[in-house]
Enzyme design. Structure first.
Site, mmCIF file in Angstrom:
data_model
loop_
_atom_site.group_PDB
_atom_site.id
_atom_site.type_symbol
_atom_site.label_atom_id
_atom_site.label_comp_id
_atom_site.label_asym_id
_atom_site.label_seq_id
_atom_site.Cartn_x
_atom_site.Cartn_y
_atom_site.Cartn_z
ATOM 1 N N ASP A 98 0.841 -1.199 0.000
ATOM 2 C CA ASP A 98 0.000 0.000 0.000
ATOM 3 C C ASP A 98 0.872 1.243 0.000
ATOM 4 O O ASP A 98 1.335 1.694 1.040
ATOM 5 C CB ASP A 98 -0.920 -0.021 1.220
ATOM 6 C CG ASP A 98 -1.957 1.091 1.190
ATOM 7 O OD1 ASP A 98 -2.086 1.755 0.134
ATOM 8 O OD2 ASP A 98 -2.645 1.286 2.202
ATOM 9 N N GLY A 99 1.112 1.778 -1.205
ATOM 10 C CA GLY A 99 1.922 2.981 -1.326
ATOM 11 C C GLY A 99 1.223 4.087 -2.097
ATOM 12 O O GLY A 99 1.719 5.185 -2.180
ATOM 13 N N LYS A 100 0.076 3.751 -2.685
ATOM 14 C CA LYS A 100 -0.728 4.736 -3.426
ATOM 15 C C LYS A 100 0.135 5.514 -4.418
ATOM 16 O O LYS A 100 0.036 6.732 -4.534
ATOM 17 C CB LYS A 100 -1.467 5.663 -2.461
ATOM 18 C CG LYS A 100 -2.419 4.905 -1.529
ATOM 19 C CD LYS A 100 -3.227 5.790 -0.627
ATOM 20 C CE LYS A 100 -4.235 4.998 0.209
ATOM 21 N NZ LYS A 100 -3.650 4.013 1.135
ATOM 22 N N ARG A 101 0.948 4.799 -5.170
ATOM 23 C CA ARG A 101 1.846 5.434 -6.118
ATOM 24 C C ARG A 101 1.103 5.916 -7.349
ATOM 25 O O ARG A 101 0.087 5.333 -7.757
ATOM 26 C CB ARG A 101 2.947 4.453 -6.554
ATOM 27 C CG ARG A 101 3.785 3.876 -5.430
ATOM 28 C CD ARG A 101 4.456 4.935 -4.587
ATOM 29 N NE ARG A 101 5.577 4.388 -3.818
ATOM 30 C CZ ARG A 101 5.704 4.500 -2.500
ATOM 31 N NH1 ARG A 101 4.813 5.138 -1.771
ATOM 32 N NH2 ARG A 101 6.761 3.980 -1.880
ATOM 33 N N THR A 135 -1.551 -0.681 -4.348
ATOM 34 C CA THR A 135 -2.513 0.412 -4.532
ATOM 35 C C THR A 135 -1.902 1.485 -5.427
ATOM 36 O O THR A 135 -0.688 1.690 -5.443
ATOM 37 C CB THR A 135 -2.907 1.031 -3.189
ATOM 38 O OG1 THR A 135 -1.725 1.454 -2.494
ATOM 39 C CG2 THR A 135 -3.661 0.030 -2.324
#
Lengths: 299, 299
Positions: A98-101, A135
């Site tokens: 989960d890093g929302k890159r 993510t």
């Protein structure tokens, strides 16, 4: 995923967001006795995540690793991330990074290498984190998502695109009515349509899923309409106020059509119940697993 | 920033996006001779960035470190990132950490610790990257930006919020008309208003800037109207098609009101000119510095 969900009768993703100031006592005791603060803290983080997986992982199908919580410990933190990912796999759980890159295409390709692929170098290939899914932030548009989707597909992994997040401020931009003319739609509906379009075109559930906050369950039926084949990743239950009993519409297509992530609700269960951390985490994970299974239509 | 810009007569940010497959020959020669591929590649990346800074840094005021390019080398990559950041500072350049982070508030706070702050642990404080500024993704709204702004302000650092990016697909969501009723505005105008509102309320330039792609210069006058005090970070010149001569409106408030980032245009200048990499990079950086200075109104 469907097999794992059916086998474990669980749709829980165990959130691993280790805060070095709130680790379990057994993790502090197991930390390296010498070294730089970052190294010692990273070793304690590994021990904490390992204990948490061992306690609560049996009631889950995946673990969601919050990259920020590892990055703040620098290089030792990134090494801890890799170690925790390996332990997650060994425990039979899927690894969700989960890093929302999100970035322009050439950089998005580099994130794909970091998370699910690998990097060619003159010194040999360097493997990435080998996540089963990650993510992604869609603000930059479809051309910026494309290299992430390509990298995931090449690795047999999945992508969860942020459609509507769980924080109170999510409404500010994500709920803005968009589109001139007679039929405005909130921004999140445009993103949802993009998620559906990015899907693999097969039958059954798609490899492109959606992050959908459990804090605004009133949107779930419309989300399902727009993304009938997407797996929903639902954060926001517990500390952020979302309630399991409101989430049934997410499971309309299948019992494996949604994963519910729980972080503090499990890791800090002992603070509410004044119990032993591992026991409290296991009990809370099992309680949540059964509650989710009951509303999911799983049989 | 204004002092540095005036002192160096430059508004260039040197982009450091090291691709292990396209490093300068001198960097490959300087790499560690033994070790894992990730460690050897990371040592070559450090040598490449160091040579690039030494060659072209004198014509720049900042370096923009692309986090993805380091993360893909795992823990050795993160260590390389810290080493390159230190060398950037030693060369008298500001460190811009380009990771386009954005997450719910509790996680955004962790990114703040990683990039500009530090993390309290039972083993002592762990310093973060100590960047002078970093890029942030606003999709999650003001409450998710707030912890990043707080962390930056506590560290005397700045934040560049994505307002309109430089990739071809940026239009898909960022240009969507938003707002019901008589006065629709593209999404990026809503974000721009948020950037202005987040500013520090002082006079002169603000500590909250905006990432504005140089590939759509037609928007610059309106951007300036909405964000009169924001420093603009302008990617997209060169490889992505943006042209320096179109960017004058970005500098309307002051010669230090915008930074232009150049990555491949400098690092790969030798591929166009068939010259020696460091010489070609230096010459191209000086040429761009002078071209930007000329259109910026700097005196």
């Amino acid at each position: 995923l469907a097999e794992r969900v059916a086998g474990r009768r669980s749709q829980l993703a165990l959130g691993l967001d280790p805060d070095p100031a709130r680790l379990w006592p057994e993790a502090l005791a197991a930390a390296d006795a010498t070294g730089e603060p970052a190294e010692r803290a990273a070793s304690a983080v590994v021990a904490h995540c390992r204990a948490l997986i061992d306690a609560a992982g049996g009631a889950c199908v995946a673990a969601k690793l919050q990259l920020a919580c590892f990055e703040r410990l620098g290089a030792p933190g990134w090494e801890a991330l890799e170690t925790v990912a390996a332990h997650t796999r060994e425990a039979g759980l899927l690894v969700l990074a989960d890093g929302k890159r999100g970035d322009v295409p050439v950089t998005a390709a580099a994130y794909g290498e970091a998370l699910v692929g690998g990097t060619s170098t003159p010194f040999g290939d360097v493997p990435g984190l080998r996540a089963d899914a990650f993510t992604a932030n869609p603000l930059l548009g479809a051309d910026a998502l494309a290299p992430l989707v390509t990298a995931a597909r090449a690795a047999g992994a999945g992508v969860f695109v942020l459609v509507r997040t769980s924080n109170p401020g999510a409404a500010e931009f994500q709920d803005l009515p968009t589109g001139a003319g007679a039929a405005p739609a909130p921004l999140w509906e445009r993103i949802a349509a993009q998620v559906a379009a990015l899907g693999d075109g097969g039958e059954g559930l798609s490899d492109i899923g959606a992050v959908v906050g459990a804090t605004a369950p009133e949107h779930l039926p419309r989300m399902r309409e727009l993304m009938p084949r997407a797996i929903f990743l639902l954060p926001g239950v517990g500390a952020q106020g979302g309630r399991v009993e409101d989430l049934a519409p997410a499971f309309a297509p299948a019992a494996s059509a949604a994963l519910i992530t729980i972080s503090r609700g499990i890791a800090l269960a002992h603070e509410r119940d004044d119990g032993e951390p591992a026991e409290a985490a296991r009990a809370e994970a099992e309680r949540l697993r059964d509650a989710v299974w009951a509303i999911s239509g799983g049989v």
